[in-house]
Enzyme design. Structure first.
Site, PDB file in Angstrom:
ATOM      1  N   HIS A 180       0.858  -1.310   0.089  1.00  0.00           N
ATOM      2  CA  HIS A 180       0.097   0.021   0.128  1.00  0.00           C
ATOM      3  C   HIS A 180       0.879   1.290  -0.004  1.00  0.00           C
ATOM      4  CE1 HIS A 180      -3.874   2.080   0.504  1.00  0.00           C
ATOM      5  NE2 HIS A 180      -3.116   3.089   1.115  1.00  0.00           N
ATOM      6  N   CYS A 181       0.967   1.831  -1.176  1.00  0.00           N
ATOM      7  CA  CYS A 181       1.748   3.031  -1.583  1.00  0.00           C
ATOM      8  C   CYS A 181       1.077   3.734  -2.589  1.00  0.00           C
ATOM      9  CB  CYS A 181       3.294   2.656  -1.494  1.00  0.00           C
ATOM     10  SG  CYS A 181       3.843   1.545  -2.688  1.00  0.00           S
ATOM     11  N   TYR A 192     -12.092   1.319   1.076  1.00  0.00           N
ATOM     12  CA  TYR A 192     -11.239   2.183   2.201  1.00  0.00           C
ATOM     13  C   TYR A 192     -12.597   2.770   2.903  1.00  0.00           C
ATOM     14  CZ  TYR A 192      -8.493   5.673   4.484  1.00  0.00           C
ATOM     15  OH  TYR A 192      -7.899   6.428   5.270  1.00  0.00           O
ATOM     16  N   HIS A 220      -6.303  -0.627   5.848  1.00  0.00           N
ATOM     17  CA  HIS A 220      -6.247  -0.184   7.287  1.00  0.00           C
ATOM     18  C   HIS A 220      -7.128  -0.703   8.233  1.00  0.00           C
ATOM     19  CE1 HIS A 220      -4.210   2.365   4.431  1.00  0.00           C
ATOM     20  NE2 HIS A 220      -5.087   3.390   4.565  1.00  0.00           N
ATOM     21  N   ASP A 251       2.250   2.931   3.237  1.00  0.00           N
ATOM     22  CA  ASP A 251       1.257   4.223   2.748  1.00  0.00           C
ATOM     23  C   ASP A 251       2.077   5.362   2.731  1.00  0.00           C
ATOM     24  OD1 ASP A 251      -1.214   5.415   2.400  1.00  0.00           O
ATOM     25  OD2 ASP A 251      -1.460   6.177   4.447  1.00  0.00           O
TER      26      ASP A 251
HETATM   27  C1  0GY Z   1      -4.332   6.296   2.260  1.00  0.00           C
HETATM   28  C2  0GY Z   1      -5.257   7.305   3.220  1.00  0.00           C
HETATM   29  C3  0GY Z   1      -5.777   8.583   2.555  1.00  0.00           C
HETATM   30  C4  0GY Z   1      -5.564   8.870   1.346  1.00  0.00           C
HETATM   31  C5  0GY Z   1      -5.856   8.172   0.267  1.00  0.00           C
HETATM   32  O1  0GY Z   1      -6.327   8.124  -2.014  1.00  0.00           O
HETATM   33  C6  0GY Z   1      -6.180   8.808  -1.153  1.00  0.00           C
HETATM   34  O2  0GY Z   1      -6.126  10.079  -1.292  1.00  0.00           O
HETATM   35  O3  0GY Z   1      -6.118   6.848   0.052  1.00  0.00           O
HETATM   36  C7  0GY Z   1      -6.363   9.277   3.816  1.00  0.00           C
HETATM   37  O4  0GY Z   1      -6.378  10.505   3.746  1.00  0.00           O
HETATM   38  O5  0GY Z   1      -6.557   8.684   4.744  1.00  0.00           O
HETATM   39  O6  0GY Z   1      -4.603   4.980   2.327  1.00  0.00           O
HETATM   40  O7  0GY Z   1      -3.398   6.901   1.605  1.00  0.00           O
END
Ligand code: 0GY
Length: 299
Positions: free
Chosen positions: A33-34, A159, A183, A251
């Site tokens: 996850h990155c 998510y 997460h 991340d």
């Molecule tokens: C993550 C978390 C976030 C953002 C995003 O795609 C994104 O903008 O995933 C967050 O702000 O909680 O997984 O990187």
């Protein structure tokens, strides 16, 4: 548009100089996850985005990969790029097979576009329900996407906030392909691990063998800050209960953090605290992501 962007004034930039982790990652470790951000001058951020980040390029991601001892990456499309997957696809395409991608697509995506993405290395799509990032769509929107990606053997990454799980339960459990939860479903770590909220999430995995979890983002979930002691009971619970359905990732470059920027080396050193044995580590870091992203199974 000039092609250049100014990051949000309160944006926290990733740590340019992380510490070398003490924990030596097993050979074949995947950072599952990155993200990459832009650079905005080449891959513009979309007008409908809810944040403007710092640039975080594929070269910087690959340098971090090598520094930490990671072998491969799964690059997840970030919401600041909307459904324009070009920055992510460019990064995956230039990784020499060492990255896979998770895209954001709309229901009108064509079969040709999906096949092209598959050939580059995409293996899943992400449905984001976090309202500060996107405006969620009705279920039928996502069902139309699932119908199109299922024949490719792709999976869905979801998510959401813990408080949304009850409302989304019927939709999530209606999905027949694999579902990967980001997460750990964002638990409130001030609540007990055996309390009803986290146990609802655990039940999702227990009752549905196609559901996996990323045990990512202690820095995002923690209320006490580094070294993230308060997240350990949650992540280790999931790793121990579902050792073959968990993924780990950094991340990086850590979007939208407000109080501190994690040291990516410390995030690697967090791993043995939640996966204390060599076999748990091998499953979490190597075998599970390899199965999901580097084997073309349709299971
Ligand atoms: C993550 C978390 C976030 C953002 C995003 O795609 C994104 O903008 O995933 C967050 O702000 O909680 O997984 O990187």
């Amino acid at each position: 548009m000039s092609g250049t962007f100014t990051m949000d004034p309160d944006w926290l930039v990733f740590d340019p100089d992380p510490t070398k982790p003490t924990f030596v990652l097993p050979s074949g470790t995947v950072d599952a996850h990155c993200h990459v951000f832009g650079p905005g001058s080449i891959f513009p951020y979309v007008p409908e985005r809810k944040y403007t980040p710092c640039d975080a390029s594929k070269d910087q991601l690959f340098a971090l990969r090598d520094f930490l001892g990671v072998e491969r990456n799964v690059i997840v499309q970030a919401t600041c790029h909307g459904s324009d997957n070009s920055a992510m696809l460019n990064a995956v395409a230039s990784s020499k097979g060492r990255a896979r991608g998770v895209a954001t697509v709309r229901p009108d995506v064509s079969e040709n576009e999906l096949t092209e993405m598959h050939d580059i290395g995409v293996r899943g799509v992400r449905f984001n329900y976090v309202r500060r990032l996107v405006d969620p769509e009705p279920d039928r929107y996502y069902h139309r996407i699932i119908e199109k990606i299922a024949p490719l053997g792709w999976h869905v990454v979801v998510y959401f906030e813990a408080s949304d799980l009850e409302e989304r339960w019927d939709f999530f459990t209606s999905i027949e392909i694999r579902v990967i939860v980001d997460h750990m479903g964002r638990p409130d770590v001030s609540k007990p691990v055996d309390g009803p909220d986290f146990q609802r999430f655990v039940r999702l995995l227990r009752e549905h063998e196609n559901v996996w979890s990323k045990v990512t983002c202690p820095e995002r979930l923690s209320l006490t800050g580094p070294p993230y002691d308060d997240v350990v009971p949650f992540a280790s619970y999931v790793v121990n209960e579902f050792p073959n359905r968990v993924l780990w990732g950094t991340d990086w470059p850590h979007p939208n953090l407000s109080d501190h920027m994690p040291d990516d080396g410390a995030l690697v050193d967090f791993v043995p605290r939640i996966a204390p044995t060599a076999s748990l580590q091998q499953a979490l870091l190597v075998d599970n992501p390899a199965r999901l992203y580097w084997e073309d199974s349709h299971g």
